[in-house]
Design an enzyme around this catalytic site. Structure first.
Site, mmCIF file in Angstrom:
data_model
loop_
_atom_site.group_PDB
_atom_site.id
_atom_site.type_symbol
_atom_site.label_atom_id
_atom_site.label_comp_id
_atom_site.label_asym_id
_atom_site.label_seq_id
_atom_site.Cartn_x
_atom_site.Cartn_y
_atom_site.Cartn_z
ATOM 1 N N HIS B 275 -96.404 60.006 128.197
ATOM 2 C CA HIS B 275 -95.761 60.394 126.942
ATOM 3 C C HIS B 275 -96.741 60.938 125.923
ATOM 4 C CE1 HIS B 275 -92.302 58.176 128.511
ATOM 5 N NE2 HIS B 275 -91.587 58.860 127.654
ATOM 6 N N GLY B 276 -98.009 60.685 126.086
ATOM 7 C CA GLY B 276 -98.968 61.235 125.132
ATOM 8 C C GLY B 276 -100.362 60.743 125.419
#
Lengths: 79, 339
Positions: B275-276
């Protein structure tokens, strides 16, 4: 952050925020409740023509009315 | 961007045909494809994360490097595109799917516009055959497309963006009050759900206009009664991807009593990292482990996910607060770390 939990003073403006949140939540809740009750992802489409037209009309109107706000891009585009 | 997507598609196309043709060497070919695709993803998405990590760690190892920040623009949707291509090559090498010979058809699958930028992550056996089959566009399909697009835009523009205005105020404050912390947490839960559900519905609706059927990405996640159930209902295509191409290859719930928790922890942490490129996302993955073990293994029970819509439930559950709280934690700490 933990300091925030010690400050629960209520201001009149909080009521407005709470009503907005409740309104948005109720919309989502009712939509999902209908889908679950009818066990149908397209339950809105099966409503009576008047009810369907009212709901889709309101959704389109609200979408267009709020589209001019400085909206953000889709969150998942960053992934 | 187009060249990059094309390069990823060529790697997938050539890799799958090679793995199918040279069966004895299919494992080596698969590893080459995996390394190539993950290198591309790693460079564009994680280079700065690892460089910054190294610069922070270097003084403790006796180095004094100067801080370098690479100016890399993250191509939109690269994670989704690479995951879909990778899944296809793995499916072919396992013998679950025959390699596609038609390059145009294959690139149509990997570059299919409606789901290119943010999913759903489609499996080859679900989407690829639809390119070969004659498309039937009828009134029923158009009705579905209308519903998905209208309600999808409504969720994004009215629900998510309205909730975002509240969440942004809460997260802008350095020391928000207790009530604003509660409002921000609830608002962000609504924002992220309305935003991604809206996008997924629009993507599915646009695909329906073209005569294609994409997978559902959500099944009422806030009605879940456990974290495990929540992950079965939230971003379903990513959860399935992580289960089939990471959790099960790691060993799944087979082996020692510690195997399932360990594999779940690795999967959730890498899912968080997906996600990041930030430690906060890894922490969020770990946060999702904060329930009793038996209930958090999202894929332990069966080979296929089943989530009938009519399944009884207590209603929107504490999962909303739980997941929103985790996301807010990530968002708040993430903002601090960037300042």
């Amino acid at each position: 952050m933990s300091r925030a939990l010690r400050n629960f003073e209520w201001y009149p403006a909080h009521g407005e925020v709470l009503i907005t949140l409740a309104f948005l939540s109720i919309i989502m809740f009712l939509y999902e409740y209908l889908e679950r009750k009818k066990d149908d992802r397209f339950a809105l489409l099966r409503l009576s023509p008047w009810a369907g037209a009212s709901i889709y009309g309101a959704a389109i109107w609200l979408t267009l009315a709020y589209a001019s706000r400085a909206g953000s891009s889709f969150i998942y585009f960053q992934f | 961007m187009v060249l990059l997507i094309l390069a990823v598609s060529v790697i997938g196309y050539v890799g799958a045909i090679s793995a199918e043709r040279w069966q004895p060497r299919k494992r080596a070919i698969l590893w080459i494809v995996v390394v190539l695709l993950l290198s591309i993803l790693g460079y564009f998405k994680y280079a700065n994360f690892f460089v910054e990590g190294f610069v922070a760690l270097a003084p403790y190892l006796g180095f004094k490097p100067s801080a370098i920040v690479l100016e890399i623009i993250l191509p939109i949707g690269i994670s989704f595109h690479i995951f879909q291509t990778l899944a296809y090559v793995v499916d072919v090498s396992r013998g679950d799917y025959l390699a596609e010979r038609d390059f145009i058809r294959f690139t149509s699958f990997t570059m299919f516009f409606p789901q290119l930028v943010a999913g759903p992550i489609e499996r080859a056996h679900d989407l690829l055959p639809q390119f070969a089959a004659p498309r039937k566009i009828d009134r029923k399909l158009m009705g579905h497309a209308f519903h998905l697009i209208v309600i999808g835009y409504f969720f994004k523009i009215f629900v998510a963006d309205s909730a975002a205005e509240i969440a942004n105020v809460a997260f802008r404050e350095d020391q928000p009050s207790g009530w604003w912390t509660v409002f921000g947490t609830l608002a962000f839960g609504l924002q992220i759900y309305g935003d991604f559900l809206g996008y997924s519905m629009i993507a599915k609706g646009v695909a329906a206009l073209l005569g294609f059927e994409l997978s559902w990405n959500f099944a009422h996640p806030y009605w879940a009664t456990s974290i495990r159930e929540f992950w079965q209902r939230w971003h379903i295509t990513l959860s399935r991807w992580l289960r089939d191409y990471l959790y099960i290859p790691l060993g799944g719930n087979r082996g020692s009593p510690f195997a399932a928790p360990r594999n779940t922890l690795i999967t959730m942490a890498l899912g968080g990292l997906w996600h990041g490129a930030n430690w906060t996302f890894i922490a969020c993955g770990a946060y999702c482990m904060g329930s009793p073990w038996p209930s958090i293994i999202p894929w332990g029970g069966g080979s296929r996910l089943k989530m009938p819509l009519g399944r009884s439930s207590l209603g929107p559950s504490p999962c909303w607060l739980c997941s929103s709280g985790g996301s807010c934690f990530v968002r708040r700490i993430g903002r601090k770390s960037r300042e």
